[in-house]
Design a protein around this motif. Structure first.
Motif, PDB file in Angstrom:
ATOM      1  N   GLU A  69       0.857  -1.191   0.000  1.00 12.99           N
ATOM      2  CA  GLU A  69       0.000   0.000   0.000  1.00 12.99           C
ATOM      3  C   GLU A  69       0.887   1.232   0.000  1.00 12.99           C
ATOM      4  O   GLU A  69       1.960   1.227   0.605  1.00 12.99           O
ATOM      5  N   VAL A  70       0.445   2.280  -0.698  1.00 13.55           N
ATOM      6  CA  VAL A  70       1.193   3.543  -0.696  1.00 13.55           C
ATOM      7  C   VAL A  70       0.274   4.675  -0.276  1.00 13.55           C
ATOM      8  O   VAL A  70      -0.926   4.648  -0.522  1.00 13.55           O
ATOM      9  N   GLY A  71       0.877   5.663   0.380  1.00 12.62           N
ATOM     10  CA  GLY A  71       0.124   6.825   0.824  1.00 12.62           C
ATOM     11  C   GLY A  71       0.092   7.904  -0.242  1.00 12.62           C
ATOM     12  O   GLY A  71       0.721   7.789  -1.298  1.00 12.62           O
ATOM     13  N   PRO A  72      -0.620   8.979   0.051  1.00  9.84           N
ATOM     14  CA  PRO A  72      -0.709  10.093  -0.887  1.00  9.84           C
ATOM     15  C   PRO A  72       0.671  10.669  -1.210  1.00  9.84           C
ATOM     16  O   PRO A  72       1.536  10.773  -0.345  1.00  9.84           O
ATOM     17  N   GLY A  73       0.860  11.005  -2.473  1.00  9.08           N
ATOM     18  CA  GLY A  73       2.099  11.651  -2.902  1.00  9.08           C
ATOM     19  C   GLY A  73       3.265  10.720  -3.158  1.00  9.08           C
ATOM     20  O   GLY A  73       4.358  11.188  -3.466  1.00  9.08           O
ATOM     21  N   VAL A  74       3.067   9.424  -3.051  1.00 10.61           N
ATOM     22  CA  VAL A  74       4.161   8.477  -3.281  1.00 10.61           C
ATOM     23  C   VAL A  74       4.236   8.164  -4.771  1.00 10.61           C
ATOM     24  O   VAL A  74       3.280   7.666  -5.358  1.00 10.61           O
ATOM     25  N   ALA A  75       5.395   8.477  -5.370  1.00 12.39           N
ATOM     26  CA  ALA A  75       5.585   8.207  -6.795  1.00 12.39           C
ATOM     27  C   ALA A  75       6.820   7.353  -7.057  1.00 12.39           C
ATOM     28  O   ALA A  75       7.018   6.881  -8.164  1.00 12.39           O
ATOM     29  N   ASP A  76       7.664   7.151  -6.031  1.00 11.37           N
ATOM     30  CA  ASP A  76       8.927   6.437  -6.247  1.00 11.37           C
ATOM     31  C   ASP A  76       8.825   4.934  -6.053  1.00 11.37           C
ATOM     32  O   ASP A  76       9.739   4.202  -6.415  1.00 11.37           O
ATOM     33  N   VAL A  77       7.730   4.430  -5.473  1.00 11.35           N
ATOM     34  CA  VAL A  77       7.485   2.989  -5.352  1.00 11.35           C
ATOM     35  C   VAL A  77       6.008   2.726  -5.641  1.00 11.35           C
ATOM     36  O   VAL A  77       5.182   3.628  -5.543  1.00 11.35           O
ATOM     37  N   ALA A  78       5.712   1.473  -5.980  1.00 10.74           N
ATOM     38  CA  ALA A  78       4.338   1.091  -6.278  1.00 10.74           C
ATOM     39  C   ALA A  78       4.022  -0.239  -5.615  1.00 10.74           C
ATOM     40  O   ALA A  78       4.925  -1.006  -5.248  1.00 10.74           O
ATOM     41  N   VAL A  79       2.743  -0.514  -5.461  1.00 12.95           N
ATOM     42  CA  VAL A  79       2.309  -1.802  -4.919  1.00 12.95           C
ATOM     43  C   VAL A  79       2.935  -2.908  -5.760  1.00 12.95           C
ATOM     44  O   VAL A  79       2.945  -2.848  -6.986  1.00 12.95           O
ATOM     45  N   GLY A  80       3.507  -3.900  -5.078  1.00 16.89           N
ATOM     46  CA  GLY A  80       4.151  -5.022  -5.751  1.00 16.89           C
ATOM     47  C   GLY A  80       5.660  -4.898  -5.857  1.00 16.89           C
ATOM     48  O   GLY A  80       6.337  -5.883  -6.153  1.00 16.89           O
ATOM     49  N   ASP A  81       6.217  -3.707  -5.613  1.00 12.88           N
ATOM     50  CA  ASP A  81       7.674  -3.525  -5.680  1.00 12.88           C
ATOM     51  C   ASP A  81       8.360  -4.287  -4.551  1.00 12.88           C
ATOM     52  O   ASP A  81       7.887  -4.301  -3.413  1.00 12.88           O
ATOM     53  N   ARG A  82       9.492  -4.898  -4.890  1.00 11.14           N
ATOM     54  CA  ARG A  82      10.346  -5.571  -3.901  1.00 11.14           C
ATOM     55  C   ARG A  82      11.348  -4.542  -3.393  1.00 11.14           C
ATOM     56  O   ARG A  82      12.043  -3.912  -4.185  1.00 11.14           O
ATOM     57  N   VAL A  83      11.417  -4.371  -2.061  1.00  6.93           N
ATOM     58  CA  VAL A  83      12.226  -3.292  -1.487  1.00  6.93           C
ATOM     59  C   VAL A  83      12.944  -3.744  -0.220  1.00  6.93           C
ATOM     60  O   VAL A  83      12.570  -4.732   0.405  1.00  6.93           O
ATOM     61  N   GLY A  84      13.958  -2.998   0.153  1.00  8.27           N
ATOM     62  CA  GLY A  84      14.643  -3.159   1.425  1.00  8.27           C
ATOM     63  C   GLY A  84      14.789  -1.792   2.069  1.00  8.27           C
ATOM     64  O   GLY A  84      14.581  -0.760   1.423  1.00  8.27           O
ATOM     65  N   TRP A  85      15.159  -1.768   3.360  1.00  3.70           N
ATOM     66  CA  TRP A  85      15.327  -0.497   4.079  1.00  3.70           C
ATOM     67  C   TRP A  85      16.163  -0.716   5.325  1.00  3.70           C
ATOM     68  O   TRP A  85      16.326  -1.832   5.792  1.00  3.70           O
ATOM     69  N   VAL A  86      16.688   0.375   5.847  1.00  2.00           N
ATOM     70  CA  VAL A  86      17.431   0.362   7.108  1.00  2.00           C
ATOM     71  C   VAL A  86      16.989   1.548   7.948  1.00  2.00           C
ATOM     72  O   VAL A  86      16.459   2.538   7.427  1.00  2.00           O
ATOM     73  N   GLU A  87      17.243   1.444   9.262  1.00  2.00           N
ATOM     74  CA  GLU A  87      16.985   2.515  10.222  1.00  2.00           C
ATOM     75  C   GLU A  87      15.534   2.977  10.248  1.00  2.00           C
ATOM     76  O   GLU A  87      15.252   4.162  10.407  1.00  2.00           O
ATOM     77  N   ILE A  88      14.617   2.011  10.106  1.00  2.00           N
ATOM     78  CA  ILE A  88      13.186   2.281  10.244  1.00  2.00           C
ATOM     79  C   ILE A  88      12.687   1.351  11.351  1.00  2.00           C
ATOM     80  O   ILE A  88      12.709   0.131  11.183  1.00  2.00           O
ATOM     81  N   PRO A  89      12.260   1.883  12.485  1.00  2.00           N
ATOM     82  CA  PRO A  89      11.883   1.015  13.605  1.00  2.00           C
ATOM     83  C   PRO A  89      10.613   0.210  13.329  1.00  2.00           C
ATOM     84  O   PRO A  89       9.762   0.618  12.555  1.00  2.00           O
ATOM     85  N   GLY A  90      10.547  -0.963  13.977  1.00  2.00           N
ATOM     86  CA  GLY A  90       9.321  -1.749  13.967  1.00  2.00           C
ATOM     87  C   GLY A  90       9.244  -2.849  12.927  1.00  2.00           C
ATOM     88  O   GLY A  90       8.153  -3.213  12.501  1.00  2.00           O
ATOM     89  N   THR A  91      10.374  -3.425  12.537  1.00  2.00           N
ATOM     90  CA  THR A  91      10.335  -4.427  11.467  1.00  2.00           C
ATOM     91  C   THR A  91      10.091  -5.847  11.947  1.00  2.00           C
ATOM     92  O   THR A  91       9.921  -6.738  11.121  1.00  2.00           O
ATOM     93  N   TYR A  92      10.035  -6.091  13.252  1.00  2.00           N
ATOM     94  CA  TYR A  92       9.693  -7.426  13.737  1.00  2.00           C
ATOM     95  C   TYR A  92       8.173  -7.543  13.740  1.00  2.00           C
ATOM     96  O   TYR A  92       7.526  -7.744  14.764  1.00  2.00           O
ATOM     97  N   ALA A  93       7.590  -7.388  12.577  1.00  2.00           N
ATOM     98  CA  ALA A  93       6.140  -7.396  12.415  1.00  2.00           C
ATOM     99  C   ALA A  93       5.812  -7.894  11.013  1.00  2.00           C
ATOM    100  O   ALA A  93       6.689  -7.968  10.153  1.00  2.00           O
TER     101      ALA A  93
END
Length: 184
Positions: A69-93
């Protein structure tokens, strides 16, 4: 949705499965279905209370998965994209809300487990060989950094610094990082 929560600080026994609200993206955010979450010393320090967080909290600060799901104004990713990230709390979910500008697109041949495990380590390796001890011609990167060559786990074809034209002294394709560390 299911998440791991910490209600009191302590050892691994304080990690509890809990039901929490489904996250919703705000402006500029994406919800990612977490396929893999990195585990690092920072997570342990938070759980033990060495670095305090307000209780309860969901541990984990890096991961990989699929945008659902994407919020308003998001243009750099889309539903279905495979992604990674760092330094974002709460990933044990099961799902995490991530600022879309912090998401790193994953090539199809990089698995979620690999991405969750190496993104932060790759950033560390880049910092070490670029800023802490800039590796120069004629030096072996792994030896120059005291063998902290986390980036050796990357496939060079996908390594961000390779795409920027850097030449690495460790031959990733032959899996020889260990030999480079031992000076062979």
């Amino acid at each position: 949705m299911r998440a791991i929560q910490v209600y009191e600080v302590g050892g691994p026994e304080v990690l509890r499965e809990a039901m929490v609200d489904q996250p919703r993206p705000g402006p500029g955010e994406a919800v990612v279905e977490v396929a893999a979450s990195g585990v690092n010393f920072l997570d342990v320090y938070h759980r033990e209370g060495r670095y305090s967080l307000p209780l309860p909290f969901t541990p984990g600060a890096e991961g990989a998965g699929t945008v659902v799901e994407v919020g308003p104004g998001v243009a750099d990713v889309a539903v279905g994209d495979r992604v990674g990230w760092v330094e974002i709390p709460g990933t044990y979910a099961e799902r995490a809300v991530v600022d879309s500008s912090r998401l790193v697109p994953l090539p199809d041949d990089i698995g979620f487990e690999t991405a969750a495990a190496v993104l932060l380590q790759g950033m560390t390796a880049h910092y070490l060989v670029k800023d802490a001890y800039p590796v120069q011609g004629g030096r072996h990167g792994a030896r120059a950094c005291g063998c902290w060559w986390h980036g050796a786990a990357f496939d060079p074809a996908h390594h961000p610094s390779r795409r920027q034209g850097d030449r690495h002294d460790v031959d990733h394709g032959e899996g020889r990082a260990g030999e480079a560390c031992r000076g062979r």
